[in-house]
Every structure is written in C-alpha cells, then in structure tokens.
Design a protein around this motif. Sequence first.
Motif: not given
Length: 529
Positions: A310-322
């Motif tokens: 879930n921690t990795g998934l919660h970092l998806l906003p950063m990856i998508g915006a990147l």
Amino acid sequence: MAMPGTTATEPSVPLARRRWLALAAPVFGLMIVGLDATILTVALPTLATDLEATTTELQWFTDGYTLPFAGLLLPLGVLGDRIGRRLVLIGGLLLFGVGSAMVMAVDSPDGLIIARVVMGAGAAAITPLALGMVPLMFPPEERSKAMAIATAGFALGLPLGPLAGGWLLSNFWWGSIFLINIPVVVLAVVWIMLFVPESRDPHAKRLDLIGAALSLVGVSAFVYGVIEIPNAGWSDPTVLVTMVGGLALLALLLVWLRRASNPLVDLGFFRNARFTWSSVAISAVMFILFGVLFVVPQFLQQVQGKDAMNTGLHLLPMIGALVIAAGVGGRLVGKIGTKVIVTAGMVLWVAGLGLLSTVNPDTDFMVTGTALAIMGLALGFTMPTTLDAILGSLPNYQVGAGSALANSMRQIGASVGVAVLGSALNSAYRNGVDDDIPASLPQPAQEAVRDNVAGALQVAEKLPAAPAGSLADSARDAFVAGMSTVSLICAGLAAVTAVVVAVLLPARDRQPLAADEAEEKAQAKSARL
C-alpha cells in the motif's frame, strides 16, 4: 564504420537496424541503477524491525550505495575510456549482481551496508559508461533521441523503485528487492555481448589516482560526520574531525584539479553556464528527492500503519504526475526555454514540500497524495529538462566526460541529502520523544525508543495499554515533527534554487563555438563515422 573513439582493430558499430537493439543494453543498466537507488525506501521500516537497525543504520543503507556511486563515477569512466568501455560496463554489471546476491547471507545491518557498498561501486561503472557509449553508437541526427531514451531509463527507475519494492515486500522476503536485480543484470550482460561493440579512446588521459582518492575520501568523511551528529553531538571529536577533514580534502581537491596535468575532472566544463546551473539544479533536486523518499514511506508505514504494498501504491500520484510533467515539459521546453520550465518545477517543489510539512499522524491521504502529486510534477519538470540541458550543452566528443561529472554531482547531492535530512529527522525525533519515555523502562528499551519510531512502537507493544498508547502517540508525533522539519529544509533549498535558476540559467543552448566545431570535426574525421 567505426565508432568515435575506437581503435581501427575493434568491431564495427552495429548496422542501422541493430543500433536501436543495442540501445536496450544501456537502458536496462541505467534503469536498474535508478530503481535500486530508491527501491530500498519502502523497505526501511521492515529492515528497522527485521535487522533491528537504528535510524543511523537506515541512513547508511542508502548512503552505503550512493557514496561509492558518487566517488567512483569519474575514475571508472576514465578507466573505461582507457581499457574498453564495454569491458568495464560488463564488469560493473557483474559487480552490481554480486552485491545484490550478497543479501542472501545478510543477517545484520553491517552485512547489508557492505552489500550496498558493492552495489554502489558497480553502479558507478554502469552509469557513465552506459551514457558515454550511446553517442558513439548513433550518427548525429539520431543522437539526441537515443540519449533521451537512455536517460529516461534512469529517470523512470527512481520513482518506480518504491512501487516495485512495495509489491515484492508484500509477497516475498525483504531480500527479494535486491535479488530481482540478478536476472536483469544477466539479460543486460548477454545483450551487451551480442549487440554492443567494444570501444576505447586511443587518446584517453591517465587515471588521476590522487584526484579520485581525494574525491572519495573527502565526500565519505564529510557525509559520515553529518550522519553521526544526532548520535554523538556537534562537539564529538569524531564528528568534528570527519566533517572538517572532509571539507579540507574537498578544498584540496579543487586546488589539485586546477594544477594537475591530467585532472580527474575538467573544471573547464563549469565555464559553460548552462552546464553549471543545470548541474546545480539537478543536484538540488536529488538532495530533495532522496530526502522525501527517505521520510514519506516511513510515515505511511510506521505512523499511518500501511503495509509495504500500500505504501508503494500511495506513491503512484508522484509517479503519474512525473510521467505527465515530463511529457508536457519536453514539448514546452523548445517553445519557452529551459529556464522557465526548471524554475516552474522548483516553485512546484516549494508548494508540494510546504503542503507536506502540514501533515499530522491523522491527516487524510488526500492531503499527502496531493503533496506527492505536486512533487511528481516538480520532478517531471526539473529532472528530464536539466539532464537534457546538460547533455545539450556539451560537444559530442565531450558527452561522456561531461555526463560523468554531472552524474557525480547528482549522486553527491543524493548522498548529502540523505545524510543531512536523515540527521535532521533523527534529531527532531529524539527531541520530541525524549520527555515521554517512561523512566521505568530498562536502558536498552529506552535506547530502542530513541533510535527510531519502529523501535518505539515495538517497545510500546510490550507495555500496558495506557502507557503503550501514550508512548506510541508520542513517537508518531515526534516522527511527523521531524518530517515537517525535513520538508521545510527542502522547501527552502528549492526556493533558493528557483531564484538561482531564474537569474543564472541560460534559457537555450548556446551556438557551438568555432573551437568546439573544429574539435568535433577532427574527432569525426579520425574515427570515420
């Protein structure tokens, strides 16, 4: 058709239809280097528990990788020019694989730190040679596109690391986050042997051993002193000697580089304002990024109770915006220039970090996720744009050396970032939790509470309900206070960098000087593209 910088007896460059196949090898190499630089972030809480690691040891899990990476980039790049770029690149990949495999025997923090040092040394060979080989494999009209693809491999690996690490930790043993490197290393080595020709510079300069030693020891000593500040204090002789000694060695390095006949680093690169300020900007970005990725996964897991996946998934906003910002920035930079894009990115860093500094243990993810998305936009505007500006500022015959220097600065920024920001987090956490540690606790338990929030929560689980809840809440609050301190330090650095970039970074590439053009033509003529 020979590659630039090759000898006449070496294999010819791949035909046009094979060049793009050959490009996959450096992309694979650069991606695992970027991935491994950040994949550890979601594992830090697990390692704090399973290996009983202190906050200082958690910092060394990261800096054990980035320090040799930064210190060995330049000497290994020069070595590749002298004895064979493909040979040293394969050696770096194999060393990286050996370091990854060493985790199978790790049962202590010291063992993992040693494995990370070996991996960092391998990464130091992979990065400059993978980047330096790309311009040699492609004609001028294809070179920019090929370099963009190669650097994208590293840039995408950074934010994907926590996502991959979260999935692996949720399904396998923690060592799987390193063992996953081994098949990629094998594939990259086989691919290189099949498609990438050997090359070397017949006029390569001698390796500057004195410069390499001053660089490695100076950076390592300074970072070691910074990491030890929360444990030993500013007045501790070891802290003072290592910090002051490290800075003195770095000052001596600058003097040496100005006077040496074959210096490790050509300081002439810094006469190019576009190279200089783009390198400064990306070093600041790496300082900030590694600080954020050091604290946010720990906040999500230890403070808010999320598991690794879930921690990795919660970092998806950063990856998508990147991904979005990198595409938009790439299209806009030709119209409005590098200066505007990078300045806007640094302003976004300030906004995202400012928002992150306001969170508390009970903050809804809408706030944290928004902060991560803003920082992802910032990363997408700043990292690819500055990398492109650095490479675009260099004549083709200097791309390898110049990119190695910029990469070295970038890794030093990452190392110092983890050291400084990890120490700031550690100090703020200890100050926040000290007054709430029950005096009745045994001394080892008190030290475990002071070491990190994971230790505090483990101790709290063994206490009666009331004191346990109080200690756990105090530890979480103390960690969040430390994270806010880290966020504000990074926001301040981003604000200063935004001003520097807005004032000093040229908006566009300068036109090549006549001397540059003459040198490049001479290189091309001697190598027969």
